[in-house]
Write an enzyme that holds these catalytic residues in place. Sequence first.
Site, PDB file in Angstrom:
ATOM      1  N   CYS A 188      -5.552  12.505  12.665  1.00  0.00           N
ATOM      2  CA  CYS A 188      -6.207  11.224  12.406  1.00  0.00           C
ATOM      3  C   CYS A 188      -6.108  10.362  13.650  1.00  0.00           C
ATOM      4  O   CYS A 188      -5.604  10.795  14.678  1.00  0.00           O
ATOM      5  CB  CYS A 188      -5.614  10.534  11.191  1.00  0.00           C
ATOM      6  SG  CYS A 188      -4.015   9.832  11.529  1.00  0.00           S
ATOM      7  N   ARG A 214      -4.955  10.373   3.949  1.00  0.00           N
ATOM      8  CA  ARG A 214      -3.898  11.362   4.176  1.00  0.00           C
ATOM      9  C   ARG A 214      -2.826  11.334   3.096  1.00  0.00           C
ATOM     10  O   ARG A 214      -2.211  12.346   2.790  1.00  0.00           O
ATOM     11  CB  ARG A 214      -3.215  11.093   5.505  1.00  0.00           C
ATOM     12  CG  ARG A 214      -4.090  11.204   6.711  1.00  0.00           C
ATOM     13  CD  ARG A 214      -3.219  11.002   7.923  1.00  0.00           C
ATOM     14  NE  ARG A 214      -2.053  11.853   7.819  1.00  0.00           N
ATOM     15  CZ  ARG A 214      -2.000  13.106   8.216  1.00  0.00           C
ATOM     16  NH1 ARG A 214      -3.030  13.642   8.786  1.00  0.00           N
ATOM     17  NH2 ARG A 214      -0.898  13.816   8.064  1.00  0.00           N
ATOM     18  N   ASP A 241       3.998   0.515  12.183  1.00  0.00           N
ATOM     19  CA  ASP A 241       2.848  -0.134  11.548  1.00  0.00           C
ATOM     20  C   ASP A 241       2.680  -1.594  11.988  1.00  0.00           C
ATOM     21  O   ASP A 241       1.703  -2.242  11.594  1.00  0.00           O
ATOM     22  CB  ASP A 241       2.966  -0.067  10.016  1.00  0.00           C
ATOM     23  CG  ASP A 241       2.782   1.360   9.495  1.00  0.00           C
ATOM     24  OD1 ASP A 241       2.282   2.215  10.258  1.00  0.00           O
ATOM     25  OD2 ASP A 241       3.147   1.615   8.325  1.00  0.00           O
ATOM     26  N   LYS A 279       0.832  -1.209   0.000  1.00  0.00           N
ATOM     27  CA  LYS A 279       0.000   0.000   0.000  1.00  0.00           C
ATOM     28  C   LYS A 279       0.866   1.259   0.000  1.00  0.00           C
ATOM     29  O   LYS A 279       0.680   2.150  -0.812  1.00  0.00           O
ATOM     30  CB  LYS A 279      -0.910   0.013   1.234  1.00  0.00           C
ATOM     31  CG  LYS A 279      -1.600   1.348   1.480  1.00  0.00           C
ATOM     32  CD  LYS A 279      -2.548   1.314   2.657  1.00  0.00           C
ATOM     33  CE  LYS A 279      -1.901   1.576   3.996  1.00  0.00           C
ATOM     34  NZ  LYS A 279      -1.557   2.999   4.267  1.00  0.00           N
ATOM     35  N   ASN A 280       1.813   1.287   0.925  1.00  0.00           N
ATOM     36  CA  ASN A 280       2.584   2.525   1.085  1.00  0.00           C
ATOM     37  C   ASN A 280       3.650   2.717   0.012  1.00  0.00           C
ATOM     38  O   ASN A 280       4.269   3.782  -0.064  1.00  0.00           O
ATOM     39  CB  ASN A 280       3.192   2.596   2.492  1.00  0.00           C
ATOM     40  CG  ASN A 280       2.122   2.836   3.541  1.00  0.00           C
ATOM     41  OD1 ASN A 280       0.995   3.209   3.202  1.00  0.00           O
ATOM     42  ND2 ASN A 280       2.461   2.604   4.794  1.00  0.00           N
TER      43      ASN A 280
HETATM   44  N1  EPU Z   1       6.163  14.670  10.964  1.00  0.00           N
HETATM   45  C1  EPU Z   1       6.240  16.005  11.278  1.00  0.00           C
HETATM   46  N2  EPU Z   1       6.178  16.904  10.244  1.00  0.00           N
HETATM   47  C2  EPU Z   1       6.047  16.523   8.946  1.00  0.00           C
HETATM   48  C3  EPU Z   1       5.978  15.155   8.642  1.00  0.00           C
HETATM   49  C4  EPU Z   1       6.033  14.241   9.687  1.00  0.00           C
HETATM   50  O1  EPU Z   1       6.360  16.386  12.431  1.00  0.00           O
HETATM   51  O2  EPU Z   1       5.993  17.392   8.070  1.00  0.00           O
HETATM   52  C5  EPU Z   1       6.220  13.674  12.066  1.00  0.00           C
HETATM   53  C6  EPU Z   1       4.900  12.896  12.193  1.00  0.00           C
HETATM   54  O3  EPU Z   1       3.966  13.589  12.951  1.00  0.00           O
HETATM   55  C7  EPU Z   1       5.361  11.626  12.846  1.00  0.00           C
HETATM   56  C8  EPU Z   1       6.767  11.410  12.228  1.00  0.00           C
HETATM   57  O4  EPU Z   1       7.156  12.685  11.736  1.00  0.00           O
HETATM   58  O5  EPU Z   1       5.486  11.810  14.219  1.00  0.00           O
HETATM   59  C9  EPU Z   1       6.834  10.404  11.101  1.00  0.00           C
HETATM   60  O6  EPU Z   1       5.805  10.643  10.166  1.00  0.00           O
HETATM   61  P1  EPU Z   1       5.936  10.319   8.610  1.00  0.00           P
HETATM   62  O7  EPU Z   1       5.865  11.596   7.864  1.00  0.00           O
HETATM   63  O8  EPU Z   1       7.108   9.446   8.374  1.00  0.00           O
HETATM   64  O9  EPU Z   1       4.612   9.492   8.354  1.00  0.00           O
HETATM   65  P2  EPU Z   1       3.788   9.479   7.000  1.00  0.00           P
HETATM   66  O10 EPU Z   1       4.703   9.684   5.875  1.00  0.00           O
HETATM   67  O11 EPU Z   1       2.615  10.365   7.143  1.00  0.00           O
HETATM   68  C10 EPU Z   1       4.033   6.937   6.474  1.00  0.00           C
HETATM   69  C11 EPU Z   1       3.086   5.801   6.248  1.00  0.00           C
HETATM   70  C12 EPU Z   1       2.446   5.398   7.570  1.00  0.00           C
HETATM   71  C13 EPU Z   1       3.553   4.991   8.526  1.00  0.00           C
HETATM   72  C14 EPU Z   1       4.558   6.141   8.686  1.00  0.00           C
HETATM   73  C15 EPU Z   1       5.758   5.806   9.553  1.00  0.00           C
HETATM   74  C16 EPU Z   1       2.384   6.159   3.966  1.00  0.00           C
HETATM   75  C17 EPU Z   1       1.300   6.508   3.026  1.00  0.00           C
HETATM   76  N3  EPU Z   1       2.080   6.182   5.272  1.00  0.00           N
HETATM   77  O12 EPU Z   1       3.247   8.006   6.989  1.00  0.00           O
HETATM   78  O13 EPU Z   1       1.607   4.298   7.313  1.00  0.00           O
HETATM   79  O14 EPU Z   1       3.024   4.663   9.783  1.00  0.00           O
HETATM   80  O15 EPU Z   1       5.048   6.547   7.392  1.00  0.00           O
HETATM   81  O16 EPU Z   1       6.422   4.720   9.055  1.00  0.00           O
HETATM   82  O17 EPU Z   1       3.473   5.814   3.554  1.00  0.00           O
HETATM   83  C18 EPU Z   1      -0.174   2.808   7.664  1.00  0.00           C
HETATM   84  O18 EPU Z   1       0.105   2.287   6.581  1.00  0.00           O
HETATM   85  O19 EPU Z   1      -1.003   2.275   8.464  1.00  0.00           O
HETATM   86  C19 EPU Z   1       0.453   4.061   8.033  1.00  0.00           C
HETATM   87  C20 EPU Z   1      -0.020   4.870   8.981  1.00  0.00           C
END
Ligand code: EPU
Length: 373
Positions: free
Chosen positions: A116, A92, A304, A22-23
């Site tokens: 979320c 998201r 995850d 998915k990701n």
């Molecule tokens: N963060 C910030 N600022 C930003 C971006 C992130 O403070 O601009 C913080 C977030 O709040 C969090 C941390 O950095 O505390 C990591 O967040 P990240 O940006 O890595 O998460 P994401 O990219 O939104 C992806 C996956 C998630 C997975 C996370 C961590 C996708 C579409 N989603 O999310 O997947 O948990 O990385 O590995 O790739 C899931 O599949 O169930 C899922 C939630």
Amino acid sequence: MDKIVIEGGRPLKGKIKIGGSKNAALPLMAASLLTSDKVILTNLPKLCDVKTMDSLLEVLGVQTTLLMNRISMQAKKIKRFEAPYELVRKMRASILVLGPLVARNGKARVSLPGGCAIGARPINLHLKALEDMGAKVKLAEGYVEASCSRLKGARIVFDVVTVTGTENIMMAAALAKGQTIIENAAREPEVLDLANLLNKMGAQISGAGTAVITINGVEKLHGATHRVIADRIEAGTYMIAAAMTRGDVMIEDVETEYVAALIQKLKDIGATIETYANKVRVVGPKEILPTDIKTAPYPGFATDLQAQFMTLLTLANGTSTITETIFENRFMHVPELVRMGADLQVEGNTVIIRGVDKLQSAPVMASDLRASA
Ligand code: EPU
């Protein structure tokens, strides 16, 4: 379907093939916005999120054909540059169109995702990086508006590791003028998969999969065909399910290196693991041993898989702890597991898990995708 009924108490036995990630799929789909040629993806997972991303791309003017596990996408022209609230609210990962839209189209308007079930999840780092690349970014009426006639390369140092942030900026930088260096980049396999597709499309990206990614911007990208990598979280979920039910399951089509941290923890709790090329066999232990886990960005233990492993540890013969370091609110499953008889105590971002002999059936609420599994 809003209800799943499970008749419990049976060890899982057999073999299962893992689907596409998915990701990985979502950013790969967003990458189709970067070229007027056709981008074809195979091994796509069958998920609502894929359909939502497909709808979003169509809104933006991408011609798509989604058939079973294959999608063909062609963004001859970007017709609209706005990702509306109704779609972003559902998923998201819609934020992944921001970088490509600004890079290809010069402007983008994307609804802010909002919080979320697992945390506030800001996107400030995506925005700051785009600004560093010369984009004008402002927030208006719940939307991010970003514009720039052509992004320019920059040195981006992320404060914290962000997966979609790294992906968004990598896509934007692929069409920027000059060189972009992303430091403290996410090393997740999904980031590497995206870089592999972008390079097939003519991008010049090196270092993906490490903490420093270098992107030399090019004028234009072209079409490509790509197979989505297997879903390491789906694989991990079945591995945990096999172990906690004292089952015996062969998980097929999984890159064993991508689940290395999980394999180590499953060995620690007493499971027997056999690894083959692209296959893992998990045999559950008679007695589950307690352990301590801290989630971390890849190659650490994935957030995850945190809920699934906590579920397993509710049955250990001692006390375990799990510390969640990525998302501040990813313990929605705790009260649900307690309803099933688990002995859990939340202390800040740590859960103390005292093993019980058995869980009981109960009606429970599905919170986020992983916890629900
Ligand atoms: N963060 C910030 N600022 C930003 C971006 C992130 O403070 O601009 C913080 C977030 O709040 C969090 C941390 O950095 O505390 C990591 O967040 P990240 O940006 O890595 O998460 P994401 O990219 O939104 C992806 C996956 C998630 C997975 C996370 C961590 C996708 C579409 N989603 O999310 O997947 O948990 O990385 O590995 O790739 C899931 O599949 O169930 C899922 C939630």
